[in-house]
Design a protein around this motif. Structure first.
Motif, mmCIF file in Angstrom:
data_model
loop_
_atom_site.group_PDB
_atom_site.id
_atom_site.type_symbol
_atom_site.label_atom_id
_atom_site.label_comp_id
_atom_site.label_asym_id
_atom_site.label_seq_id
_atom_site.Cartn_x
_atom_site.Cartn_y
_atom_site.Cartn_z
ATOM 1 N N ALA A 291 -10.521 -4.228 25.341
ATOM 2 C CA ALA A 291 -9.895 -2.963 24.951
ATOM 3 C C ALA A 291 -10.826 -1.799 25.269
ATOM 4 O O ALA A 291 -10.406 -0.767 25.814
ATOM 5 C CB ALA A 291 -9.553 -2.987 23.461
ATOM 6 N N LEU A 292 -12.098 -1.980 24.946
ATOM 7 C CA LEU A 292 -13.092 -0.936 25.208
ATOM 8 C C LEU A 292 -13.164 -0.616 26.696
ATOM 9 O O LEU A 292 -13.303 0.551 27.092
ATOM 10 C CB LEU A 292 -14.452 -1.387 24.681
ATOM 11 C CG LEU A 292 -15.599 -0.386 24.763
ATOM 12 C CD1 LEU A 292 -15.340 0.817 23.873
ATOM 13 C CD2 LEU A 292 -16.911 -1.058 24.361
ATOM 14 N N VAL A 293 -13.056 -1.639 27.539
ATOM 15 C CA VAL A 293 -13.085 -1.424 28.986
ATOM 16 C C VAL A 293 -11.924 -0.538 29.425
ATOM 17 O O VAL A 293 -12.095 0.406 30.204
ATOM 18 C CB VAL A 293 -13.045 -2.773 29.730
ATOM 19 C CG1 VAL A 293 -12.817 -2.557 31.232
ATOM 20 C CG2 VAL A 293 -14.337 -3.546 29.495
ATOM 21 N N TRP A 294 -10.726 -0.815 28.909
ATOM 22 C CA TRP A 294 -9.556 -0.023 29.298
ATOM 23 C C TRP A 294 -9.660 1.412 28.803
ATOM 24 O O TRP A 294 -9.304 2.349 29.522
ATOM 25 C CB TRP A 294 -8.276 -0.689 28.790
ATOM 26 C CG TRP A 294 -7.874 -1.868 29.613
ATOM 27 C CD1 TRP A 294 -7.997 -3.188 29.297
ATOM 28 C CD2 TRP A 294 -7.319 -1.829 30.930
ATOM 29 N NE1 TRP A 294 -7.546 -3.977 30.314
ATOM 30 C CE2 TRP A 294 -7.119 -3.167 31.335
ATOM 31 C CE3 TRP A 294 -6.962 -0.804 31.792
ATOM 32 C CZ2 TRP A 294 -6.580 -3.493 32.578
ATOM 33 C CZ3 TRP A 294 -6.426 -1.124 33.035
ATOM 34 C CH2 TRP A 294 -6.243 -2.450 33.419
ATOM 35 N N LEU B 5 -12.264 5.699 22.310
ATOM 36 C CA LEU B 5 -13.678 5.336 22.404
ATOM 37 C C LEU B 5 -14.395 5.719 21.112
ATOM 38 O O LEU B 5 -15.270 4.991 20.636
ATOM 39 C CB LEU B 5 -14.332 6.040 23.596
ATOM 40 C CG LEU B 5 -14.004 5.499 24.993
ATOM 41 C CD1 LEU B 5 -14.738 6.328 26.047
ATOM 42 C CD2 LEU B 5 -14.380 4.028 25.127
ATOM 43 N N GLY B 6 -14.007 6.880 20.562
ATOM 44 C CA GLY B 6 -14.572 7.286 19.284
ATOM 45 C C GLY B 6 -14.232 6.314 18.173
ATOM 46 O O GLY B 6 -15.093 5.974 17.346
ATOM 47 N N ARG B 7 -13.006 5.843 18.171
ATOM 48 C CA ARG B 7 -12.609 4.870 17.139
ATOM 49 C C ARG B 7 -13.415 3.579 17.282
ATOM 50 O O ARG B 7 -13.825 2.980 16.287
ATOM 51 C CB ARG B 7 -11.113 4.560 17.258
ATOM 52 C CG ARG B 7 -10.200 5.752 17.047
ATOM 53 C CD ARG B 7 -10.177 6.223 15.629
ATOM 54 N NE ARG B 7 -9.356 5.363 14.784
ATOM 55 C CZ ARG B 7 -9.268 5.492 13.461
ATOM 56 N NH1 ARG B 7 -9.974 6.408 12.832
ATOM 57 N NH2 ARG B 7 -8.491 4.693 12.761
ATOM 58 N N HIS C 289 -16.751 4.286 15.994
ATOM 59 C CA HIS C 289 -16.643 4.552 14.557
ATOM 60 C C HIS C 289 -16.633 3.250 13.756
ATOM 61 O O HIS C 289 -17.286 3.135 12.713
ATOM 62 C CB HIS C 289 -15.362 5.351 14.308
ATOM 63 C CG HIS C 289 -15.245 5.976 12.970
ATOM 64 N ND1 HIS C 289 -14.471 7.108 12.733
ATOM 65 C CD2 HIS C 289 -15.772 5.652 11.756
ATOM 66 C CE1 HIS C 289 -14.553 7.435 11.448
ATOM 67 N NE2 HIS C 289 -15.316 6.563 10.845
ATOM 68 N N PHE C 290 -15.901 2.257 14.261
ATOM 69 C CA PHE C 290 -15.700 1.025 13.496
ATOM 70 C C PHE C 290 -16.345 -0.208 14.114
ATOM 71 O O PHE C 290 -16.201 -1.310 13.582
ATOM 72 C CB PHE C 290 -14.199 0.786 13.296
ATOM 73 C CG PHE C 290 -13.529 1.880 12.504
ATOM 74 C CD1 PHE C 290 -13.705 1.973 11.125
ATOM 75 C CD2 PHE C 290 -12.762 2.844 13.134
ATOM 76 C CE1 PHE C 290 -13.111 2.986 10.399
ATOM 77 C CE2 PHE C 290 -12.155 3.864 12.415
ATOM 78 C CZ PHE C 290 -12.333 3.935 11.038
ATOM 79 N N GLY C 291 -17.041 -0.046 15.241
ATOM 80 C CA GLY C 291 -17.703 -1.197 15.857
ATOM 81 C C GLY C 291 -16.744 -2.151 16.523
ATOM 82 O O GLY C 291 -16.959 -3.364 16.496
ATOM 83 N N TRP C 292 -15.685 -1.638 17.148
ATOM 84 C CA TRP C 292 -14.722 -2.492 17.855
ATOM 85 C C TRP C 292 -15.206 -2.718 19.284
ATOM 86 O O TRP C 292 -15.156 -1.831 20.120
ATOM 87 C CB TRP C 292 -13.346 -1.843 17.890
ATOM 88 C CG TRP C 292 -12.724 -1.618 16.548
ATOM 89 C CD1 TRP C 292 -12.987 -2.288 15.386
ATOM 90 C CD2 TRP C 292 -11.729 -0.643 16.226
ATOM 91 N NE1 TRP C 292 -12.220 -1.799 14.357
ATOM 92 C CE2 TRP C 292 -11.438 -0.792 14.840
ATOM 93 C CE3 TRP C 292 -11.053 0.336 16.953
ATOM 94 C CZ2 TRP C 292 -10.502 0.003 14.189
ATOM 95 C CZ3 TRP C 292 -10.125 1.135 16.308
ATOM 96 C CH2 TRP C 292 -9.844 0.958 14.943
ATOM 97 N N GLY C 293 -15.710 -3.898 19.572
ATOM 98 C CA GLY C 293 -16.168 -4.218 20.912
ATOM 99 C C GLY C 293 -17.514 -3.614 21.263
ATOM 100 O O GLY C 293 -17.942 -3.701 22.421
ATOM 101 N N CYS C 294 -18.179 -3.034 20.306
ATOM 102 C CA CYS C 294 -19.475 -2.394 20.541
ATOM 103 C C CYS C 294 -20.155 -2.210 19.187
ATOM 104 O O CYS C 294 -19.560 -2.473 18.139
ATOM 105 C CB CYS C 294 -19.296 -1.035 21.230
ATOM 106 S SG CYS C 294 -18.217 0.103 20.322
ATOM 107 N N GLU C 295 -21.388 -1.732 19.215
ATOM 108 C CA GLU C 295 -22.077 -1.457 17.960
ATOM 109 C C GLU C 295 -21.532 -0.178 17.325
ATOM 110 O O GLU C 295 -21.206 0.778 18.018
ATOM 111 C CB GLU C 295 -23.589 -1.312 18.206
ATOM 112 C CG GLU C 295 -24.277 -2.597 18.599
ATOM 113 C CD GLU C 295 -25.779 -2.432 18.705
ATOM 114 O OE1 GLU C 295 -26.278 -1.338 18.353
ATOM 115 O OE2 GLU C 295 -26.448 -3.386 19.137
#
Length: 260
Positions: free
Chosen positions: A64-67, A83-85, A88-94
């Motif tokens: 999802a982060l890639v898209w 990307l901010g979300r 913000h919540f660590g979805w697919g990243c720190e």
């Protein structure tokens, strides 16, 4: 006489467990995927959201982060908001609130009202960036005037409380109504509360009915207090539906009157 198929089953080597074949995507969801692959930025964001959380596909936050990144690199504001979300919540990243704020700010600069609202939330609460109520008011005011229902609710709250602006409860009521009409459940609840205070109970019940399906635990608990205080003047059907939703909350969020 046994056929060769039976002998093969008896003496053939056991096969390794195969991965289950995923069910085909519904036509409208697969159409989003195809348009995303063809470079449509809106659909790239929508496909990323499907990958974040969908009943139709295994969640994959990294993909999802890639898209979102692909669409953001093309200068698409809603992608920067997502990307901010993710940050913000660590979805697919720190999780990184400072980076989240930067993405939200970019989204806002590109005209995305969700980015403006989310930046306002971080600014109002001092999350990842310094707390600045005046700046938050400006963000919510701009987004509200651009039709963002959740920002309308917060603009109303600033006006009701007199935060960084002269207190104006009449103007607050107008913005609560607009937020409710725009579909924000918090706006529905706050407008209903104001209507009860003004003696318009039937109108208030209408807006609480609108709030119920999407309301989060804090609003559900506030509704429970409000409807309980109305007693016989309330709506028994609405009250029962509210209790059913309250039963789904974790025990520590439930009021004492609710049995887990």
């Amino acid at each position: 006489m046994s056929g060769p198929g039976i002998w093969q089953q008896l003496f053939s080597r056991p096969q390794k467990n195969k991965k289950p074949v995923p069910a085909p995507l519904p036509e409208q969801i697969d159409a989003i995927r195809q348009r995303a692959e063809r470079g449509h930025h809106l659909d790239q964001v929508l496909w990323g959201k499907v990958l974040l959380n969908s009943a139709y596909i295994q969640p994959d936050h990294s993909k999802a982060l890639v898209w979102f990144t692909i669409a953001a690199n093309a200068g698409y504001g809603p992608a920067y908001n997502m990307l901010g979300r993710c940050r913000h919540f660590g979805w697919g990243c720190e999780e990184d609130l400072q980076q989240a704020a930067r993405h939200y700010e970019t989204a806002a600069s590109l005209g995305d009202e969700w980015g403006r609202y989310n930046l306002g939330i971080l600014t109002m609460r001092g999350l990842g960036i310094p707390r600045d109520m005046k700046k938050a008011l400006g963000l919510f005011t701009t987004a509200a005037h651009n039709g963002h229902a959740k920002s309308m609710n917060l603009l109303a709250r600033f006006l009701e409380e007199g935060w960084e602006t002269p207190q104006d409860k009449e103007a607050a009521l107008v913005w609560y109504r607009k937020s409710a009409e725009g579909g924000d459940y918090r706006g529905c609840h706050n407008y209903a509360t104001a209507l009860v205070d003004a003696g318009h109970v039937d109108d208030a019940l209408h807006w609480w009915r609108q709030a119920l399906p999407d309301a989060t635990s804090d609003i559900l608990l506030a509704m429970d207090r409000a409807l309980t205080s109305l007693g016989e003047a309330g709506d028994p059907t609405l009250y029962t539906a509210l209790q059913e939703r309250l039963q789904t909350l974790p025990p520590h969020t439930q009021p004492a009157s609710i049995t887990p």
